[in-house]
Design a protein around this motif. Structure first.
Motif, PDB file in Angstrom:
ATOM      1  N   LEU A  11      12.187  44.784  38.712  1.00  0.00           N
ATOM      2  CA  LEU A  11      11.915  45.853  39.667  1.00  0.00           C
ATOM      3  C   LEU A  11      10.913  45.380  40.716  1.00  0.00           C
ATOM      4  O   LEU A  11      11.090  45.608  41.916  1.00  0.00           O
ATOM      5  N   ALA A  15      11.753  45.041  44.608  1.00  0.00           N
ATOM      6  CA  ALA A  15      11.029  45.953  45.494  1.00  0.00           C
ATOM      7  C   ALA A  15      10.252  45.186  46.551  1.00  0.00           C
ATOM      8  O   ALA A  15      10.106  45.650  47.687  1.00  0.00           O
ATOM      9  N   SER A  22      10.196  50.116  52.570  1.00  0.00           N
ATOM     10  CA  SER A  22       9.079  50.645  51.803  1.00  0.00           C
ATOM     11  C   SER A  22       8.008  51.220  52.719  1.00  0.00           C
ATOM     12  O   SER A  22       7.485  52.304  52.491  1.00  0.00           O
ATOM     13  N   SER A  23       7.726  50.486  53.784  1.00  0.00           N
ATOM     14  CA  SER A  23       6.685  50.936  54.699  1.00  0.00           C
ATOM     15  C   SER A  23       7.127  52.189  55.453  1.00  0.00           C
ATOM     16  O   SER A  23       6.325  53.099  55.698  1.00  0.00           O
ATOM     17  N   TYR A  25       9.145  54.503  54.315  1.00  0.00           N
ATOM     18  CA  TYR A  25       9.031  55.613  53.369  1.00  0.00           C
ATOM     19  C   TYR A  25       7.568  56.014  53.154  1.00  0.00           C
ATOM     20  O   TYR A  25       7.230  57.196  53.182  1.00  0.00           O
ATOM     21  N   GLY A  26       6.722  55.029  52.989  1.00  0.00           N
ATOM     22  CA  GLY A  26       5.296  55.304  52.795  1.00  0.00           C
ATOM     23  C   GLY A  26       4.711  56.070  53.971  1.00  0.00           C
ATOM     24  O   GLY A  26       3.951  57.011  53.797  1.00  0.00           O
ATOM     25  N   LYS A  27       5.094  55.666  55.192  1.00  0.00           N
ATOM     26  CA  LYS A  27       4.573  56.332  56.387  1.00  0.00           C
ATOM     27  C   LYS A  27       5.049  57.778  56.443  1.00  0.00           C
ATOM     28  O   LYS A  27       4.329  58.668  56.895  1.00  0.00           O
ATOM     29  N   CYS A  41      11.069  63.249  51.953  1.00  0.00           N
ATOM     30  CA  CYS A  41      11.455  62.011  52.620  1.00  0.00           C
ATOM     31  C   CYS A  41      12.701  61.432  51.949  1.00  0.00           C
ATOM     32  O   CYS A  41      12.764  60.220  51.676  1.00  0.00           O
ATOM     33  N   ALA A  42      13.672  62.286  51.666  1.00  0.00           N
ATOM     34  CA  ALA A  42      14.848  61.852  50.908  1.00  0.00           C
ATOM     35  C   ALA A  42      15.620  60.759  51.641  1.00  0.00           C
ATOM     36  O   ALA A  42      16.016  59.759  51.034  1.00  0.00           O
ATOM     37  N   PHE A  45      13.831  57.537  51.463  1.00  0.00           N
ATOM     38  CA  PHE A  45      13.839  56.989  50.101  1.00  0.00           C
ATOM     39  C   PHE A  45      15.193  56.396  49.766  1.00  0.00           C
ATOM     40  O   PHE A  45      15.276  55.352  49.135  1.00  0.00           O
ATOM     41  N   LEU A  48      15.456  53.028  51.073  1.00  0.00           N
ATOM     42  CA  LEU A  48      14.656  52.115  50.254  1.00  0.00           C
ATOM     43  C   LEU A  48      15.389  51.785  48.965  1.00  0.00           C
ATOM     44  O   LEU A  48      15.471  50.621  48.558  1.00  0.00           O
ATOM     45  N   LYS A  49      15.975  52.808  48.350  1.00  0.00           N
ATOM     46  CA  LYS A  49      16.632  52.578  47.072  1.00  0.00           C
ATOM     47  C   LYS A  49      17.879  51.713  47.250  1.00  0.00           C
ATOM     48  O   LYS A  49      18.169  50.844  46.426  1.00  0.00           O
ATOM     49  N   TYR A  52      16.784  48.283  47.559  1.00  0.00           N
ATOM     50  CA  TYR A  52      16.349  47.784  46.247  1.00  0.00           C
ATOM     51  C   TYR A  52      17.543  47.465  45.360  1.00  0.00           C
ATOM     52  O   TYR A  52      17.574  46.427  44.696  1.00  0.00           O
TER      53      TYR A  52
END
Lengths: 72, 354
Positions: A11, A15, A22-23, A25-27, A41-42, A45, A48-49, A52
């Motif tokens: 993982l 990741a 990732s950034s 989504y984080g923002k 934030c679907a 995300f 991102l997924k 990943y």
């Protein structure tokens, strides 16, 4: 016997390859972190997924480098 | 006087399930208040056993415990006294004993710090962790006895036994802290110190917030992933309630930088410090939440170079068992000179130059 790779290691490596998503989504969470609700934030995300999941697939050598050079 | 007990012949796991019928010890509970159980002692014991069974990994994550134990030893050195019998309560891998055999950082050529310590009794419920370093050379340099406790909340020692009780990074897993502190007070000789350090207040707040936000967004709710911890404000009251005198409480923050949240969690697990809250969600954290938490941690708390800081807030506490011969604080208003004048005395010449 080679050491077993723990799922968390897989993982982590996968990741780490998705830093852009990732950034983003984080923002998205950071923008309104006092009022987070489910699926806020679907879309971010899911991107991102997706990244990943692609990165965590075992490497399949389809048209590997030496084959393509042969073709050329 | 001594009674024959077959307890020692029962395998550890079974032994833990048997009630301690013969044990009657001093313990207190707030009148009327139900006993709160927050942490699962069984779960904590299992995590520590499992973590310690992998000796190499377990040793590689000793950095925090060693550093904290070393700082605690410096505080022990501040007390100019000989301690014939010392108890290390919740010894983990006997980190305090090992740190005691090293020389002090301030005076490296003065020999080991353990000169003023007679016998140290290292007590911990986790047998594997306690005996992990039993073969290392430091065991020969200090007089150490290892005691496996049945539970971390019951101290099987007679009253007035020890000249000092030390405790490093294990009190934060105790359910009934007032009772344990009262027991510590009971087993200490009069006018002897209890010197402890525990995780407190804002420890791992970055991980806590990142996981909370990730769970809120992914699953629409929050579950407990980090322990509730005692606050600095509570410690003074706790020590006082347990009957200690001349209290000193201070805090220290250690910030460790990790490459990502996964290595932080792996290290915590290898320390045996995983979540053991009774009300935790059984089973691992959902993978989506882990993935989300990693991104949020980076964005919210991450350093500029991409590493993630994790704060460990350590609360050091010193309390003395009361005794008639003990030095008492002077009454208010009996001071003969002002500390303000004394502190400013050295400053004055410097101020003129600046």
């Amino acid at each position: 016997m080679p050491a077993r790779t723990r799922p968390i290691d897989k993982l982590a490596t996968a990741a780490a390859k998705c830093s852009t998503e990732s950034s983003v989504y984080g923002k998205c969470i950071f923008a309104d972190y006092n009022n987070v609700r489910k699926d806020m934030c679907a879309t971010e995300f899911l991107k991102l997924k997706e990244c990943y999941l692609v990165r965590s697939l075992p490497k399949i050598e389809w048209g590997s480098a030496d084959q393509s050079t042969e073709g050329v | 006087m001594t009674t024959f007990s077959i307890r020692a012949f029962i395998p550890p796991l079974t032994r833990r399930c048997l009630p301690l019928q013969a044990t009657r010890r001093y313990a207190v509970q707030a009148p009327g208040a139900p006993m709160l159980e927050i942490f699962s002692g069984q779960q904590k014991w299992m995590q520590k056993e499992r973590a310690a069974s992998d000796t190499e990994t377990s040793r590689s994550v000793d950095y925090l415990r060693d550093e904290v134990a070393s700082r605690l030893c410096e505080r022990v050195l501040d007390i100019n006294r000989h301690f014939p019998r010392v108890l290390d309560l919740g010894a983990n891998a006997c980190n305090i004993s090992r740190m005691l055999t090293l020389p002090s950082e301030e005076t490296p050529d003065k020999g080991p710090r353990s000169k003023r310590i007679g016998t140290i009794t290292a007590a911990d419920p986790s047998e594997t962790l306690l005996h992990r370093d039993a073969d290392l050379p430091f065991n020969k340099e200090i007089n150490i006895v290892r005691d496996v406790l049945t539970t971390s909340e019951l101290l099987p020692y007679e009253a007035n036994t020890f000249d000092a009780v030390l405790s490093s990074l294990s009190l934060h897993w105790i359910n009934d802290l007032p009772s344990v502190l009262a027991q510590v007070n009971n087993i200490l000789k009069p006018d002897s110190p209890f010197i402890g350090v525990m995780m407190g207040g804002d420890s791992l707040y970055e991980l806590r917030t990142a996981l909370q936000l990730a769970e809120l967004d992914r699953r629409g709710g929050v579950s407990t992933h980090t322990s509730p911890l005692a606050d600095v404000k509570d410690i003074g009251g706790l020590l006082q309630k347990a009957g200690f005198n001349l209290l000193t409480v201070d805090i220290d923050d250690i910030v460790v930088d990790f490459p990502d949240t996964f290595s932080l969690m792996k290290d915590l697990q290898a320390m045996g410090e995983s979540n053991a809250v009774l009300a935790r969600e059984k089973g691992g954290i959902h993978r989506d939440v882990l993935l989300a938490a990693e991104s949020i941690y980076k964005e919210l708390h991450g350093n500029e170079d991409g590493t993630l800081p994790a704060t460990f807030r350590l609360i050091y506490m010193i309390g003395w068992k009361p005794s008639a011969s003990q030095a008492k604080p002077l009454e208010r208003g009996t001071g003969m000179f002002s500390i303000k004048d004394y502190l400013e005395k050295d400053k004055k010449p410097g101020e003129g130059k600046e």
